[in-house]
Design a protein around this motif. Structure first.
Motif, mmCIF file in Angstrom:
data_model
loop_
_atom_site.group_PDB
_atom_site.id
_atom_site.type_symbol
_atom_site.label_atom_id
_atom_site.label_comp_id
_atom_site.label_asym_id
_atom_site.label_seq_id
_atom_site.Cartn_x
_atom_site.Cartn_y
_atom_site.Cartn_z
ATOM 1 N N VAL B 25 96.364 106.680 -52.927
ATOM 2 C CA VAL B 25 97.436 107.221 -52.082
ATOM 3 C C VAL B 25 97.613 106.408 -50.782
ATOM 4 O O VAL B 25 98.703 105.912 -50.518
ATOM 5 C CB VAL B 25 97.217 108.721 -51.805
ATOM 6 N N PRO B 26 96.546 106.215 -49.973
ATOM 7 C CA PRO B 26 96.769 105.490 -48.721
ATOM 8 C C PRO B 26 97.131 104.026 -48.951
ATOM 9 O O PRO B 26 97.952 103.472 -48.207
ATOM 10 C CB PRO B 26 95.426 105.603 -47.997
ATOM 11 N N ILE B 27 96.552 103.408 -49.988
ATOM 12 C CA ILE B 27 96.823 101.983 -50.209
ATOM 13 C C ILE B 27 98.257 101.804 -50.697
ATOM 14 O O ILE B 27 98.984 100.919 -50.250
ATOM 15 C CB ILE B 27 95.811 101.400 -51.214
ATOM 16 N N GLY B 28 98.663 102.686 -51.619
ATOM 17 C CA GLY B 28 100.036 102.627 -52.111
ATOM 18 C C GLY B 28 101.039 102.847 -50.996
ATOM 19 O O GLY B 28 102.045 102.143 -50.893
ATOM 20 N N MET B 29 100.736 103.827 -50.132
ATOM 21 C CA MET B 29 101.665 104.100 -49.033
ATOM 22 C C MET B 29 101.720 102.916 -48.075
ATOM 23 O O MET B 29 102.790 102.560 -47.576
ATOM 24 C CB MET B 29 101.268 105.380 -48.312
ATOM 25 N N ALA B 30 100.561 102.292 -47.823
ATOM 26 C CA ALA B 30 100.548 101.113 -46.950
ATOM 27 C C ALA B 30 101.412 100.006 -47.541
ATOM 28 O O ALA B 30 102.180 99.347 -46.827
ATOM 29 C CB ALA B 30 99.122 100.619 -46.751
ATOM 30 N N LEU B 31 101.336 99.837 -48.858
ATOM 31 C CA LEU B 31 102.168 98.823 -49.512
ATOM 32 C C LEU B 31 103.645 99.161 -49.346
ATOM 33 O O LEU B 31 104.465 98.284 -49.054
ATOM 34 C CB LEU B 31 101.813 98.717 -51.001
ATOM 35 N N GLY B 32 103.974 100.451 -49.505
ATOM 36 C CA GLY B 32 105.365 100.875 -49.334
ATOM 37 C C GLY B 32 105.888 100.567 -47.941
ATOM 38 O O GLY B 32 107.008 100.075 -47.770
ATOM 39 N N GLY B 152 107.346 103.741 -48.848
ATOM 40 C CA GLY B 152 108.587 103.085 -48.472
ATOM 41 C C GLY B 152 109.547 104.028 -47.774
ATOM 42 O O GLY B 152 110.309 103.626 -46.900
ATOM 43 N N TYR B 153 109.507 105.323 -48.158
ATOM 44 C CA TYR B 153 110.440 106.279 -47.539
ATOM 45 C C TYR B 153 109.927 106.843 -46.229
ATOM 46 O O TYR B 153 110.711 107.128 -45.339
ATOM 47 C CB TYR B 153 110.754 107.423 -48.510
ATOM 48 N N GLY B 154 108.617 107.054 -46.089
ATOM 49 C CA GLY B 154 108.193 107.738 -44.862
ATOM 50 C C GLY B 154 106.780 107.433 -44.433
ATOM 51 O O GLY B 154 106.202 108.167 -43.633
ATOM 52 N N GLY B 155 106.190 106.355 -44.958
ATOM 53 C CA GLY B 155 104.787 106.085 -44.690
ATOM 54 C C GLY B 155 104.475 105.801 -43.237
ATOM 55 O O GLY B 155 103.348 106.013 -42.791
ATOM 56 N N GLN B 156 105.483 105.330 -42.501
ATOM 57 C CA GLN B 156 105.181 104.926 -41.122
ATOM 58 C C GLN B 156 104.894 106.121 -40.213
ATOM 59 O O GLN B 156 104.392 105.948 -39.108
ATOM 60 C CB GLN B 156 106.295 104.042 -40.539
#
Lengths: 111, 233
Positions: B25-32, B152-156
Motif C-alpha cells: 500500500v505505501p509503496i504503491g501510493m508513493a509510486l502513484g 496518483g489521485y490523493g497520495g500527497q
C-alpha cells in the motif's frame, strides 16, 4: 479523452513483455524436465540467497550511488525484528512488530 | 488437485498474502504520487501496474520518464532490473513440476520478490497447491494496482512514514529469511549472499548485485552441501 497516448502504451507493453518472459520461461520449460541433482540443489539455495541479497543492501547501504552506512534506522529496527521472527515464526506478527519498532525509532531517535 | 479457487484456497491464500498487501500500500501510493508529479495520469500509472507489475522497475521507469529518457532505454532497463525473476521462476519450477501450462502462465504473471518468498517455503512444506499460490500472487497484484492509482489521485495528502508502514516489506523479508535458514549451509549461504550483495551494490549499476550475489552464494552452498555429504559418507 484517453488518459495516455499510444507511445506510452507501446512502451508499457514493451516493459510488460520483458518482465513477463523471465517470469514465464523457466516455469514452462523447467517444470517439464527431470533436472540433474546439482541443479536442484543449486535452485534450492536460490531463495535464501536472493532474500539475503535483497535485504542486506536495504539495511547496510544508503544513497543513490550507494555507500556503506551502519547508522540507518532500518538496521537498528532489524535487530529486534530478527528476534521476533526467530522466536514467534509468525510472518504477520513480525511485520507488525517491525513496523512498530521502526516507527518508534524514527519518532524518538532521528538517525 | 482439488477444485481450483475453492473458498478454502481463497481463505488460505489471503491469510498468507496480507503482509505483502500491507507492504504494497505505501509503496504503491508513493509510486502513484511520483507518477503524478512526472505528469502521468493516475490511470496511466494503473495501466503500467497492470501490465508490468514490478515495483522497482516501475519506480525507475517513472524517474526515467520525468528526465526525458527514450522509451527503448526504459524497456531495456526494465529487462535488466527484472532478470532476477529468471532465478525465482527456475526455483519455483521444481515444486510446480508437471502443472498445466495455462495455470503456470497465469502464475508467472504474478511472480515477485515478495510472492516468491511467501510461496516457496509453503510449497516445500507441501499442503500448498498452485491455486493457493495463485491467490497470493493475484491478491498482491490487485493491491498493487489499486494502491498506485490511489496514490496518483490523493497520495500527497497522506503523511510520509505513518505508523512505520514503509518498514512492512523489510520486516517481511527478515521473517522469510529466517524461515529459509533450514540448516548450517543455508545460514552460510545467506551470509555470503548478504556480504556479496552489499559489496557488489557499491560497484555494479542497477540490480546486478542481487543476481550476481545470489548465483555466487547458491553455488557456494551447493559445493558446501556436496562436501558435507561426502564427509558424512
Amino acid at each position: 479523452m484517453m488518459p495516455f497516448g499510444s507511445e506510452y502504451a507501446l512502451m508499457i507493453f514493451g516493459m510488460g513483455m520483458v518482465t513477463f518472459v523471465p517470469r514465464w520461461l523457466p516455469l514452462i520449460f523447467l517444470s517439464r524436465r527431470q533436472l540433474p541433482q546439482w541443479l536442484v540443489d543449486w535452485l534450492d539455495f536460490i531463495p535464501v540467497a536472493i532474500l539475503s541479497a535483497l535485504l542486506a543492501p536495504l539495511l547496510l547501504t544508503s544513497g543513490a550511488g550507494p555507500h556503506l552506512d551502519f547508522g540507518r534506522a532500518e538496521l537498528f529496527a532489524a535487530l529486534p525484528t530478527f528476534g521476533v521472527a526467530y522466536l514467534t515464526r509468525s510472518l504477520g506478527g513480525t511485520v507488525l512488530a517491525g513496523m512498530l519498532v521502526f516507527w518508534l525509532i524514527r519518532l524518538y531517535w532521528p538517525v | 488437485m482439488q477444485r481450483p479457487f475453492s473458498p478454502s484456497a481463497l481463505r488460505r491464500g489471503l491469510a498468507a498474502a496480507w503482509p505483502i498487501c500491507l507492504g504494497y500500500v505505501p509503496i504503491g501510493m508513493a509510486l502513484g504520487v511520483l507518477g503524478q508529479k512526472a505528469g502521468l495520469h493516475p490511470l496511466a500509472i494503473g495501466f503500467m501496474s497492470l501490465i508490468v507489475f514490478a515495483g522497482s522497475s516501475q519506480f525507475i521507469a517513472v524517474s526515467m520518464l520525468s528526465s526525458g529518457m527514450p522509451a527503448l532505454t526504459i524497456v531495456l532497463t526494465t529487462l535488466v532490473v527484472n532478470l532476477r525473476h529468471l532465478l525465482m521462476s527456475s526455483a519455483l519450477a521444481i515444486p510446480f513440476r508437471g502443472q498445466p501450462r495455462g495455470l503456470l502462465t497465469l502464475f508467472a504473471y504474478g511472480v515477485t520478490d515478495e510472492s516468491f518468498a511467501v510461496n516457496y517455503p509453503k510449497l516445500l512444506e507441501g499442503n500448498w497447491q498452485i491455486d493457493h499460490a495463485l491467490v497470493v500472487n493475484h491478491a498482491a497484484n490487485l493491491t498493487w494496482i489499486v494502491s498506485t492509482i490511489a496514490g496518483g489521485y490523493g497520495g500527497q495528502y497522506i503523511p510520509e512514514g505513518a505508523f512505520g508502514i514503509d518498514y512492512a516489506l523489510i520486516a517481511m523479508f527478515i521473517c522469510l529469511l529466517i524461515f529459509q535458514l533450514r540448516g548450517r549451509v543455508y545460514v552460510l549461504t545467506a551470509i555470503a549472499a548478504g556480504v556479496l550483495a552489499v559489496g557488489l551494490s557499491l560497484l555494479l549499476p542497477g540490480n546486478w548485485h542481487i543476481i550476481v550475489a545470489s548465483m555466487l552464494a547458491a553455488t557456494m552452498g551447493t559445493i558446501l552441501k556436496r562436501q558435507y555429504r561426502r564427509s558424512a559418507e
